[in-house]
Design an enzyme around this catalytic site. Structure first.
Site, PDB file in Angstrom:
ATOM      1  N   LYS A 183       0.914  -1.086  -0.053  1.00  0.00           N
ATOM      2  CA  LYS A 183      -0.197   0.000   0.035  1.00  0.00           C
ATOM      3  C   LYS A 183       0.719   1.292  -0.382  1.00  0.00           C
ATOM      4  O   LYS A 183       0.807   2.720  -0.476  1.00  0.00           O
ATOM      5  CB  LYS A 183      -0.652  -0.120   0.813  1.00  0.00           C
ATOM      6  CG  LYS A 183      -1.474   1.038   1.993  1.00  0.00           C
ATOM      7  CD  LYS A 183      -2.459   1.502   0.364  1.00  0.00           C
ATOM      8  CE  LYS A 183      -3.762   3.239   0.452  1.00  0.00           C
ATOM      9  NZ  LYS A 183      -4.278   3.217  -0.834  1.00  0.00           N
ATOM     10  N   LYS A 251       1.049  12.066   5.163  1.00  0.00           N
ATOM     11  CA  LYS A 251       0.799  10.648   7.118  1.00  0.00           C
ATOM     12  C   LYS A 251       1.971   9.565   5.414  1.00  0.00           C
ATOM     13  O   LYS A 251       2.767   9.619   5.765  1.00  0.00           O
ATOM     14  CB  LYS A 251       0.045  10.655   6.738  1.00  0.00           C
ATOM     15  CG  LYS A 251      -0.372   9.650   8.672  1.00  0.00           C
ATOM     16  CD  LYS A 251      -1.087   8.077   7.463  1.00  0.00           C
ATOM     17  CE  LYS A 251      -2.591   8.199   6.554  1.00  0.00           C
ATOM     18  NZ  LYS A 251      -3.006   6.840   6.510  1.00  0.00           N
TER      19      LYS A 251
HETATM   20  P1  NAP Z   1     -10.962  10.162   8.161  1.00  0.00           P
HETATM   21  O1  NAP Z   1     -12.045  10.238   7.387  1.00  0.00           O
HETATM   22  O2  NAP Z   1     -10.275  11.408   8.395  1.00  0.00           O
HETATM   23  O3  NAP Z   1     -11.043   8.567   9.259  1.00  0.00           O
HETATM   24  C1  NAP Z   1     -10.535   8.551   9.794  1.00  0.00           C
HETATM   25  C2  NAP Z   1     -11.096   7.682  11.142  1.00  0.00           C
HETATM   26  O4  NAP Z   1      -9.741   8.124  12.671  1.00  0.00           O
HETATM   27  C3  NAP Z   1     -12.137   8.540  11.967  1.00  0.00           C
HETATM   28  O5  NAP Z   1     -12.875   7.380  12.210  1.00  0.00           O
HETATM   29  C4  NAP Z   1     -11.307   8.797  13.102  1.00  0.00           C
HETATM   30  O6  NAP Z   1     -11.829   9.108  14.385  1.00  0.00           O
HETATM   31  C5  NAP Z   1      -9.848   8.695  13.645  1.00  0.00           C
HETATM   32  N1  NAP Z   1      -9.452   8.580  14.286  1.00  0.00           N
HETATM   33  C6  NAP Z   1      -8.400   9.501  14.543  1.00  0.00           C
HETATM   34  N2  NAP Z   1      -6.983   9.809  15.245  1.00  0.00           N
HETATM   35  C7  NAP Z   1      -8.260   8.882  16.259  1.00  0.00           C
HETATM   36  C8  NAP Z   1      -7.922   8.611  17.828  1.00  0.00           C
HETATM   37  N3  NAP Z   1      -6.260   9.332  17.990  1.00  0.00           N
HETATM   38  N4  NAP Z   1      -8.151   7.756  18.708  1.00  0.00           N
HETATM   39  C9  NAP Z   1      -9.900   7.245  17.574  1.00  0.00           C
HETATM   40  N5  NAP Z   1      -9.833   7.687  16.690  1.00  0.00           N
HETATM   41  C10 NAP Z   1      -9.058   7.913  16.169  1.00  0.00           C
HETATM   42  O7  NAP Z   1     -10.124   8.835   7.541  1.00  0.00           O
HETATM   43  P2  NAP Z   1     -10.498   8.376   5.747  1.00  0.00           P
HETATM   44  O8  NAP Z   1     -10.003   8.828   4.726  1.00  0.00           O
HETATM   45  O9  NAP Z   1     -11.824   7.178   6.359  1.00  0.00           O
HETATM   46  O10 NAP Z   1      -8.910   7.099   6.161  1.00  0.00           O
HETATM   47  C11 NAP Z   1      -8.740   6.462   6.392  1.00  0.00           C
HETATM   48  C12 NAP Z   1      -7.480   5.365   6.323  1.00  0.00           C
HETATM   49  O11 NAP Z   1      -7.875   5.036   5.482  1.00  0.00           O
HETATM   50  C13 NAP Z   1      -6.249   5.709   6.680  1.00  0.00           C
HETATM   51  O12 NAP Z   1      -5.437   5.687   6.883  1.00  0.00           O
HETATM   52  C14 NAP Z   1      -5.991   6.719   5.641  1.00  0.00           C
HETATM   53  O13 NAP Z   1      -4.635   6.930   4.492  1.00  0.00           O
HETATM   54  C15 NAP Z   1      -6.754   5.537   3.985  1.00  0.00           C
HETATM   55  N6  NAP Z   1      -6.807   5.901   2.981  1.00  0.00           N
HETATM   56  C16 NAP Z   1      -8.104   6.899   2.815  1.00  0.00           C
HETATM   57  C17 NAP Z   1      -8.636   7.079   1.450  1.00  0.00           C
HETATM   58  C18 NAP Z   1      -9.495   8.070   0.892  1.00  0.00           C
HETATM   59  O14 NAP Z   1      -9.834   8.467   0.082  1.00  0.00           O
HETATM   60  N7  NAP Z   1     -10.044   8.638   1.683  1.00  0.00           N
HETATM   61  C19 NAP Z   1      -8.164   6.158   0.649  1.00  0.00           C
HETATM   62  C20 NAP Z   1      -7.552   4.563   0.868  1.00  0.00           C
HETATM   63  C21 NAP Z   1      -7.448   4.561   1.746  1.00  0.00           C
HETATM   64  P3  NAP Z   1     -13.268  10.942  14.029  1.00  0.00           P
HETATM   65  O15 NAP Z   1     -14.243  10.599  13.616  1.00  0.00           O
HETATM   66  O16 NAP Z   1     -13.760  11.029  15.562  1.00  0.00           O
HETATM   67  O17 NAP Z   1     -12.159  11.487  14.102  1.00  0.00           O
END
Ligand code: NAP
Length: 299
Positions: A183, A251
Site C-alpha cells: 500500500k 501521512k
Molecule cells: P477519516 O475520514 O479522517 O477517518 C479517520 C478515522 O480515524 C475516524 O473514524 C476518526 O475518528 C479516527 N481517528 C483519528 N484519530 C483518532 C484517535 N486518536 N483515536 C480514535 N479515533 C481516531 O479518514 P478516511 O479517509 O476514512 O481514511 C481512513 C484510513 O484509510 C486512513 O489510514 C487513510 O490513509 C486510508 N485510506 C483513505 C482513502 C481515502 O480516499 N479517503 C483511500 C484509501 C485509504 P473521528 O471521526 O472521531 O475523527
C-alpha cells in the site's frame, strides 16, 4: 465468542465489529450492513455512527465493548496513533483475551507498525490481517475497493465473503505487513504522480499553453497516471471536496520516509514530495482533497 477454531461468516451468525467510521469506514460498514451482517460499531466522534445505528447497528461505548460482542473486528483508522488508541488505549479492544477473534486492520499504516500490532494481537489470542485498500470514497461506497492483504491464507479465506462485499478484488501479498508494504508503494507513486502533473501543467501555462490543451494532451498519452484522467473534472472545476484528504497522503509519505529509513534505502523524490504536501498543508489545505495540490501549484 466460543473457542471454535474458525469463525462462521454466515450472515445470520456472525457479528462484525467496525471501528473508525470516517470517509472510508462509514461506507465500508454500510455495505456490510446492507448485505445483512449484524454490526457493532464504535467511533471516537459518536455522531458519525448515527446513519448506521438508524439502520440497526449497535453503538458500543468503547472499542473494548466492540471486541466483547463480535467475532471479527475491522478497523479503518486515520494513522498508527489512532490504531494504537483503539487497540491498546484505555478500553482498547485488545484488552481482552482474543479467543481466536480475527482483527482486520484496513487503515493505511506503516509496515513495521503493522508487524508490531500483529505480534501484540497474536499474544492476546487474536488472529490478524493487514488489509489496506486501494480506492477512495466512491469505490468504498460502491463496494469496489481493492484489498491488499498480509497474513495467513486460511484467515483470509475465512473472511473473503466480507472482502467481496466491500471490494471488487482481494490480493494476498504475503505474510503480516506485506499488505501495508504494498500500500505505501502504491501511495508513494500516486502522491508523486500528482506532484509531477501539477508542476507540468504549471510549466505549460507559464509558456502560454491553456489548461485545457495541457489536459487534453498530457492526460491522453501514456505519461500520466490513469487516476488523473478520472479526477480531471474535479481539478478543472477546482472542486477539492475531500475524497482523500491531503493530510492523509502527507501521512503516507511520512510512512514511506520512516520505512525507507528502517530499510536503509534512499527516497529523495518521495521526501521532496512530502515537503511539497507539507507546505500545502501549512497553507490550509490539509482537510481538502489531495488533488487540491493541483490548484495550489496552478493558481
Ligand atoms: P477519516 O475520514 O479522517 O477517518 C479517520 C478515522 O480515524 C475516524 O473514524 C476518526 O475518528 C479516527 N481517528 C483519528 N484519530 C483518532 C484517535 N486518536 N483515536 C480514535 N479515533 C481516531 O479518514 P478516511 O479517509 O476514512 O481514511 C481512513 C484510513 O484509510 C486512513 O489510514 C487513510 O490513509 C486510508 N485510506 C483513505 C482513502 C481515502 O480516499 N479517503 C483511500 C484509501 C485509504 P473521528 O471521526 O472521531 O475523527
Amino acid at each position: 465468542m466460543a473457542m471454535e477454531e474458525r469463525v462462521d461468516t454466515n450472515k445470520g451468525q456472525m457479528k462484525i465489529g467496525f471501528i473508525g467510521l470516517g470517509i472510508m469506514g462509514s461506507r465500508m460498514a454500510a455495505n456490510l450492513q446492507q448485505a445483512g451482517y449484524e454490526l457493532i460499531i464504535y467511533n471516537r466522534t459518536a455522531a458519525k455512527a448515527e446513519e448506521l445505528v438508524k439502520k440497526g447497528a449497535r453503538l458500543a461505548k468503547s472499542p473494548l465493548e466492540v471486541s466483547q460482542k463480535s467475532e471479527v473486528i475491522i478497523t479503518m483508522m486515520e494513522n498508527p496513533q489512532a490504531v494504537e488508541a483503539v487497540a491498546n488505549g484505555e478500553n482498547g479492544f485488545l484488552n481482552l483475551s482474543g479467543a481466536n477473534r480475527l482483527w482486520i486492520d484496513c487503515s493505511t499504516v506503516n509496515p513495521s507498525f503493522v508487524n508490531m500490532m500483529a505480534k501484540k494481537a497474536l499474544t492476546k489470542g487474536f488472529r490478524f490481517l493487514d488489509a489496506p485498500v486501494a480506492g477512495s470514497k466512491a469505490p468504498a461506497a460502491s463496494g469496489d475497493l481493492v484489498f491488499l492483504v498480509g497474513g495467513d491464507e486460511r484467515d483470509l479465506k475465512e473472511v473473503q465473503p466480507l472482502f467481496d462485499i466491500m471490494g471488487k478484488k482481494t490480493i494476498r501479498v504475503g505474510e503480516h505487513g506485506k499488505g501495508a508494504s504494498m500500500k505505501i508503494v502504491v501511495n508513494m507513486m500516486m502522491a508523486q504522480a500528482m506532484v509531477a502533473f501539477s508542476e507540468g501543467t504549471s510549466l505549460g501555462k507559464s509558456m502560454g499553453i491553456s489548461e485545457q490543451a495541457l489536459m487534453d494532451v498530457v492526460l491522453n498519452i501514456p505519461v500520466s497516471a490513469p487516476f488523473l484522467s478520472a479526477i480531471r473534472p474535479r481539478m478543472e472545476n477546482r472542486d477539492f471536496t475531500p475524497n482523500f484528504p491531503l493530510k492523509l497522503i502527507r501521512k503516507d509519505l511520512q510512512m514511506v520516509s520512516e520505512t525507507a529509513y528502517e530499510n536503509g534505502v534512499s527516497m529523495p523524490s518521495a521526501n521532496l514530495a512530502k515537503d511539497i504536501y507539507t507546505r500545502a498543508m501549512s497553507d490550509g489545505l490539509g482537510d481538502q482533497d489531495f488533488s487540491s495540490l493541483f490548484g495550489y501549484l496552478n493558481k
